[in-house]
Design an enzyme around this catalytic site. Sequence first.
Site, short mmCIF file in Angstrom:
data_model
loop_
_atom_site.label_atom_id
_atom_site.label_comp_id
_atom_site.label_asym_id
_atom_site.label_seq_id
_atom_site.Cartn_x
_atom_site.Cartn_y
_atom_site.Cartn_z
N PRO A 237 74.79 15.30 -35.00
CA PRO A 237 74.90 16.75 -35.20
C PRO A 237 76.31 17.29 -35.41
O PRO A 237 76.48 18.48 -35.60
CB PRO A 237 74.30 17.31 -33.90
CG PRO A 237 74.64 16.29 -32.88
CD PRO A 237 74.54 14.95 -33.58
N GLY A 238 77.36 16.43 -35.34
CA GLY A 238 78.67 16.89 -35.78
C GLY A 238 79.76 16.98 -34.74
O GLY A 238 80.91 17.28 -35.08
N ASN A 239 79.46 16.73 -33.47
CA ASN A 239 80.51 16.82 -32.45
C ASN A 239 81.65 15.85 -32.73
O ASN A 239 82.83 16.18 -32.61
CB ASN A 239 79.93 16.56 -31.06
CG ASN A 239 79.20 17.75 -30.50
OD1 ASN A 239 79.35 18.86 -30.99
ND2 ASN A 239 78.40 17.54 -29.48
N LYS A 240 81.29 14.61 -33.08
CA LYS A 240 82.33 13.61 -33.34
C LYS A 240 83.10 13.95 -34.61
O LYS A 240 84.31 13.71 -34.70
CB LYS A 240 81.72 12.21 -33.43
CG LYS A 240 81.06 11.75 -32.13
CD LYS A 240 80.47 10.36 -32.28
CE LYS A 240 79.72 9.92 -31.04
NZ LYS A 240 78.47 10.69 -30.84
N ASP A 258 74.73 11.80 -43.51
CA ASP A 258 73.52 11.77 -42.70
C ASP A 258 72.33 11.90 -43.66
O ASP A 258 72.45 12.55 -44.70
CB ASP A 258 73.49 12.89 -41.66
CG ASP A 258 72.57 12.55 -40.48
OD1 ASP A 258 73.05 12.01 -39.49
OD2 ASP A 258 71.35 12.83 -40.59
N ARG A 263 69.33 18.39 -40.24
CA ARG A 263 70.41 18.08 -39.31
C ARG A 263 71.78 18.38 -39.95
O ARG A 263 72.69 18.87 -39.28
CB ARG A 263 70.34 16.61 -38.89
CG ARG A 263 69.26 16.33 -37.85
CD ARG A 263 68.96 14.84 -37.74
NE ARG A 263 70.11 14.04 -37.35
CZ ARG A 263 70.47 13.78 -36.09
NH1 ARG A 263 69.77 14.30 -35.10
NH2 ARG A 263 71.51 13.02 -35.82
N ASP A 305 78.40 5.48 -35.54
CA ASP A 305 77.57 5.73 -34.36
C ASP A 305 76.11 5.77 -34.85
O ASP A 305 75.52 6.83 -34.99
CB ASP A 305 77.97 7.06 -33.71
CG ASP A 305 77.28 7.28 -32.37
OD1 ASP A 305 77.51 6.49 -31.45
OD2 ASP A 305 76.48 8.24 -32.27
N CYS A 357 74.67 5.03 -27.85
CA CYS A 357 74.31 5.57 -26.53
C CYS A 357 73.19 4.72 -25.94
O CYS A 357 72.25 5.22 -25.33
CB CYS A 357 73.93 7.04 -26.61
SG CYS A 357 72.61 7.42 -27.79
#
Length: 465
Positions: A237-240, A258, A263, A305, A357
Site C-alpha cells: 500500500p505504499g508505506n515503504k 503492483d 491498491r 517485499d 512478514c
Amino acid sequence: MALYSAAAAVLEGLERGDGGIKSLVYNSRFPHVRQLYALVSETLRYAPVLEKLLAGAALLQAEKKLPPQLAKVLVYDLLFGKGLKCGGRWKALARRHRARLEAELARLKVQQKVSSNEDLLAPTQAASPAAAQVPRYVRVNTLKTCVDDVVDFFKRQGYSYLGQAASVEELSALSGKKFLLDLHLPELLVFPPQTDFHDNLLYTSGHIILQDKASCLPAFLLHPAPGSHVIDACAAPGNKTSHLAALLGNKGQIFAFDVDTKRLATMNTMLMRAGVTSSQLAQQDFLTVDPGDPKYSRVSHILLDPSCSGSGMVTRLPRDEAAPSAERLRALAGFQRRVLSHALSFPALQRVVYSTCSLHQEENEDVVHAVLQECGSAFRLVDAFPSWPCRGFAAFPGAESCLRASPATTLTQGFFVAVLERCGEGAAAPRSLLVAAEENPQHGEGTEPAAAPKKRKRKKQRVKE
C-alpha cells in the site's frame, strides 16, 4: 454512512467466502482502508457477543429492513467502538434501540460474571498477547517535517517526551501519554500500544506515517543515496515507497509496481498526502518488467517485499486465514525465488533488500540461500545492522547475516530482512551507514550512526494545532 456500508459489505463477502479480509477491504473502493480494516476486524472479534446482543434485544425482528451484517457493525461502534459517526436513518435507528441494547449488554456481563467488555470475549477472540505488547510506531515523514517539530507538536498536545530509548525494555514500559525516540531508527517515535492517531492532524496531513518498526527496516537498510534510481517491486500500500522517497529527499526516481489497480489507487492517494514527487506508479507484475529496458538502465537499488504467508502479522485475526499448508508454502517460496532472481538480473543493480512478514524458513532463509546459489559469486549477503538482536536461522553458512523481528525479541510484528550486494571489482555497492559504522572508529562497538541522531533543524512545513 459509507464506512458502515463498506464494512457490512466486507463481512458479507467473508460469509460468502469471496476472499480474505485483506483482499476484500482493499477491493472495497473505500478510501480509508486502515479505518475500514480496523472496524471489520473488531466487529469480527466481537461477533459472538454482537449476535447475543442482537438476539436478546430482538433488533432484527423489530427492524426487518436492517441487514444483519450492517446491524453488527452499527452495534459494535455504538457499544464498543468510538460511537456512531454516520448520519441518516441507520444512525437514528440504532440510537432508538440504544437503551435496550445497553440493558442487554449489562445483563450479559452479569450472566457471565465479568465487568469489562473485553472479558466477554473467549480467549481465542481476545487480542493476542503479542499484539497487545507491540508499541505504536510513528515514522516522521521528513519530506514534510522533522523529528524536532513533531516532538514539539505532541508535547503541545499533552504528551510527555522521554528522549531516546536506550533499550527495548524502555519501549515495553511505555504507558499513558509518554513517548520515546526509537533506539535503532532515527526518525521513528514510539508510543504505548494501541495509541490511535488516525484522526490526528499530523497523520491526516501526511506529516507522520503509522508504520511498524520492522516494516521500516527494508527501506532503511536499502539506504539509496539521493539521486538514485530505485525499484519498489511489490509496492502497495505504499508505506515503504514513501519511506524510500524520504530517504532520497525526493531526489532521484522510484519505479513502483503492483498488479492491483485498486491498491495502486489507494497508494497514489497516500503518496500524494505524504508529499512524494519522485515515484512512477505502474500496474504491472514485476516479473514482466524487462531489465534490459533503457528506462531502468540506472536502477541501482531494489526493494523487494513480495506476497507471502503473512504469518508474522500478530494483529491478524485467527479466523482471517488458515495457517498455510506445505503446498501453499512451496508455491509461495517458488514465486519468491523467481522474483528475487529477476531482481538480481537488472544490469546496474548494486543492492537489493528482500523482506517478508513471514515466520517460515521456507519463505525466508531458504529463498535467499537458493537464489545465492543460482547467481554464483555475482552477489553476496551483507551482514547489515550488526547490533540488531534477532538474526536469521542457521539454515546455511552466513544466514545469521539476515535479520528477523518478532514481538518477543524486538517488540514488532514478525518480519525477515536480507540485504544482498553485487560483488566484483569496480561493482561494489555503496554500503549503508549501518555496515560502514563497524569500520568507523568514532563509533563504539555495536552502535550505528543512525542509532544516536543529532537534533536537526530543518525548515519544513509546520502544522498548527
